[in-house]
Scaffold this active site. Structure first.
Site, PDB file in Angstrom:
ATOM      1  N   TYR A  69      13.957  -6.250  10.748  1.00 24.48           N
ATOM      2  CA  TYR A  69      13.286  -7.225   9.822  1.00 24.48           C
ATOM      3  C   TYR A  69      13.641  -8.441  10.677  1.00 24.48           C
ATOM      4  CZ  TYR A  69      12.730  -3.913   5.913  1.00 24.48           C
ATOM      5  OH  TYR A  69      12.415  -2.962   4.968  1.00 24.48           O
ATOM      6  N   PHE A 215       7.588  -2.149  -2.825  1.00 25.15           N
ATOM      7  CA  PHE A 215       6.545  -2.716  -2.992  1.00 25.15           C
ATOM      8  C   PHE A 215       6.137  -2.691  -4.477  1.00 25.15           C
ATOM      9  CE2 PHE A 215       4.931  -1.383   1.495  1.00 25.15           C
ATOM     10  CZ  PHE A 215       5.255  -2.613   1.789  1.00 25.15           C
ATOM     11  N   GLY A 219       2.839  -4.340  -5.015  1.00 19.49           N
ATOM     12  CA  GLY A 219       1.599  -3.379  -5.527  1.00 19.49           C
ATOM     13  C   GLY A 219       0.715  -3.331  -4.128  1.00 19.49           C
TER      14      GLY A 219
END
Length: 299
Positions: A69, A215, A219
């Protein structure tokens, strides 16, 4: 629902092995860029550090991160280290290994089993720790994970890792991993209108394993962030409670089972407060059924 005084403790707790965490946690991916960890404009460093410290003040004691990340100017692990070290005794940092990126940020061939120790040690260096609380093996499409998970089990036996989990997995992968070492969590994409996922949700419940969706807010938007056009059902429930659609999505996620944890990520202090407050939102059976009607296929 007011959110300025809500603590992450309101959603209850679950255990990752012998580590107790509040069910509302924090995902560090979005601290490294505005759109995703590998693109977009890096967030303000001071604000990112402030968000991490505020999360802990609000009772968050479960932070999800990874050495991969990072963006041009930001590393999630470095930000966590700068913001929170020396770490609170109850803080659980969960990282993941498997995927690999070069110094320019491009994805390269995922780590071989013999390269996982290097990835674990990279996380240790960046976080400034002598062991990792939980390490998830992030699957990259492989059918068998036994060799990779076995390598992580060796690192667990050596004391570099306390507990193990898997990410992006199917039930067959969970069975393979459990033959080698205990699995404390499964991280998979899951949320309102998200395709599939229910089978793993049930498998984790049956084995007392934490199911940690990612998510849940984004979504269909996935790494790019929340969908621009929200589903009518989500908007209707949000209006009824006077909350945001993101809070509805998180509340729905948490009400899928006591073993479900949420790790929403944000670089926005106000969004952080709202996300934590979602742990206090209780949806009715009718509202849950309405949200289920958004077309989330059964697995």
């Amino acid at each position: 629902m007011t959110s300025h005084m809500v603590s992450a403790t309101v959603a209850g707790t679950w255990t990752l092995g012998d580590l107790t965490v509040n069910r509302i946690g924090f995902g560090a991916m979005r601290l490294t860029g505005s759109a995703a960890f590998h693109q977009g404009t890096p967030s303000d460093r001071g604000q990112a550090i402030g968000v991490l410290r505020r999360a802990v003040e609000l009772g968050v004691n479960h932070i999800d991160t990874a050495a991969f990340y990072f963006s041009r100017l930001r590393s999630a692990n470095e930000l966590i280290n700068a913001a929170l070290s020396p770490y609170p005794d109850d803080l659980v940092i969960v990282t993941k290994v498997g995927p690999a990126r070069d110094a320019g940020g491009e994805w390269v061939t995922p780590a071989r089993p013999d390269q996982l120790r290097g990835q674990v040690e990279e996380n240790l260096r960046q976080l400034g720790r002598d062991h990792l609380d939980v390490v998830n093996l992030r699957l990259m499409g492989q059918e068998s994970i036994s060799e990779h998970f076995g390598a992580l089990a060796e690192l667990r036996a050596a004391g570099l890792v306390r507990h193990l989990g898997i990410s992006g997995a199917r039930p067959q992968h969970l069975a393979q991993a459990q033959e080698i070492a205990p699995v404390v969590c499964v991280q998979n994409p899951y949320g309102i209108a998200a395709p599939g996922g229910d089978e793993m949700l049930r498998e984790c419940a049956a084995h007392g394993i934490a199911f940690v969706p990612f998510f849940s807010i984004a979504g269909e938007g996935r790494e790019a962030g929340a969908v621009k056009a929200e589903h009518d059902q989500v908007d209707a429930v949000a209006r009824a409670h006077g909350v945001s659609s993101a809070q509805v999505r998180l509340a729905w996620t948490l009400q899928q089972g006591a073993h479900v944890l949420a790790i929403p990520g944000t670089g926005n202090p106000e969004h952080l407060v709202d996300n934590v407050a979602a742990g206090a939102l209780r949806l009715t059976v009718e509202e849950l059924q309405l949200l289920d009607s958004t077309g989330r296929p059964a697995s």
